[in-house]
Design an enzyme around this catalytic site. Structure first.
Site, short mmCIF file in Angstrom:
data_model
loop_
_atom_site.label_atom_id
_atom_site.label_comp_id
_atom_site.label_asym_id
_atom_site.label_seq_id
_atom_site.Cartn_x
_atom_site.Cartn_y
_atom_site.Cartn_z
N ASP A 106 -10.58 -1.52 5.95
CA ASP A 106 -11.16 -0.56 6.88
C ASP A 106 -12.08 -1.27 7.87
O ASP A 106 -12.78 -2.22 7.50
CB ASP A 106 -11.98 0.50 6.13
CG ASP A 106 -11.13 1.36 5.24
OD1 ASP A 106 -10.15 1.95 5.74
OD2 ASP A 106 -11.43 1.46 4.04
N ASP A 116 -6.77 -2.37 0.59
CA ASP A 116 -7.44 -1.36 1.42
C ASP A 116 -8.30 -2.13 2.42
O ASP A 116 -9.16 -2.92 2.01
CB ASP A 116 -8.31 -0.46 0.53
CG ASP A 116 -8.94 0.69 1.30
OD1 ASP A 116 -8.35 1.12 2.31
OD2 ASP A 116 -10.00 1.17 0.88
N ARG A 150 0.85 -1.19 0.00
CA ARG A 150 0.00 0.00 0.00
C ARG A 150 0.88 1.23 0.00
O ARG A 150 1.80 1.36 0.81
CB ARG A 150 -0.92 -0.01 1.23
CG ARG A 150 -1.74 1.24 1.44
CD ARG A 150 -2.89 1.33 0.43
NE ARG A 150 -3.62 2.56 0.61
CZ ARG A 150 -4.74 2.69 1.32
NH1 ARG A 150 -5.26 1.63 1.92
NH2 ARG A 150 -5.35 3.84 1.42
#
Length: 158
Positions: A94, A92, A79
């Site tokens: 979250d 990604d 990343r």
């Protein structure tokens, strides 16, 4: 232990990076619930489609520590933190929900995530957490997903 739900996405070698992330999540947290992966167009920029999935896990970490652990996981998988916020990415991850907690903190920590209005989060989350309630609206994930699908296409990328 608190039940946390995570949103995972990748549009750079997505099968490789999502599979590796799931392996690391299992190694750290044990048994996890994993949704099917869905392909969605990039949101906020022109780029390759994303593969999106969600995970449910029981965490012994507080939300900030879990968020920090997830940032390190993303970094291990390439990343780039110097790229624009809305850009292609290898991984990604979250925190979408963390029990019934409402949290805002450093490192873009926002629980519940504002992305809970988008199909790329709601569809896979509805597969594993349909009866879980949003801590602000009180609506279940199934209700939010149904409303997203019925929406005039403003948030729902179907």
């Amino acid at each position: 232990m608190t039940r946390a739900y995570l949103s995972l996405g990748s549009n750079i070698e997505p099968q490789k990076h999502l599979r590796a992330a799931l392996d690391e999540l299992r190694a750290r947290f044990g048994e996890i619930l994993v949704s099917p992966a869905y392909r969605y167009a990039a949101v906020g920029f022109d780029g390759p489609d994303f593969l999106n999935s969600t995970v449910g896990l029981d965490s012994d970490l507080d939300p900030q520590t879990l968020n920090d652990w997830l940032r390190v996981l993303e970094d291990r998988h390439g990343r780039r933190r110097d790229a624009p916020r809305f850009s292609s990415r290898t991984l990604d991850v979250d925190i979408v929900l963390y029990g019934d907690r409402i949290v805002n903190g450093p490192g873009h920590l926002e629980i519940p995530r504002s992305e809970l209005k988008h199909a790329f989060v709601l569809q896979p989350l509805a597969d594993i957490a349909a009866d879980v309630s949003h801590p602000v609206s009180g609506k279940t994930i199934a209700q939010l997903w149904r409303e997203c699908r019925e929406d005039a296409g403003i948030h729902c990328a179907l």
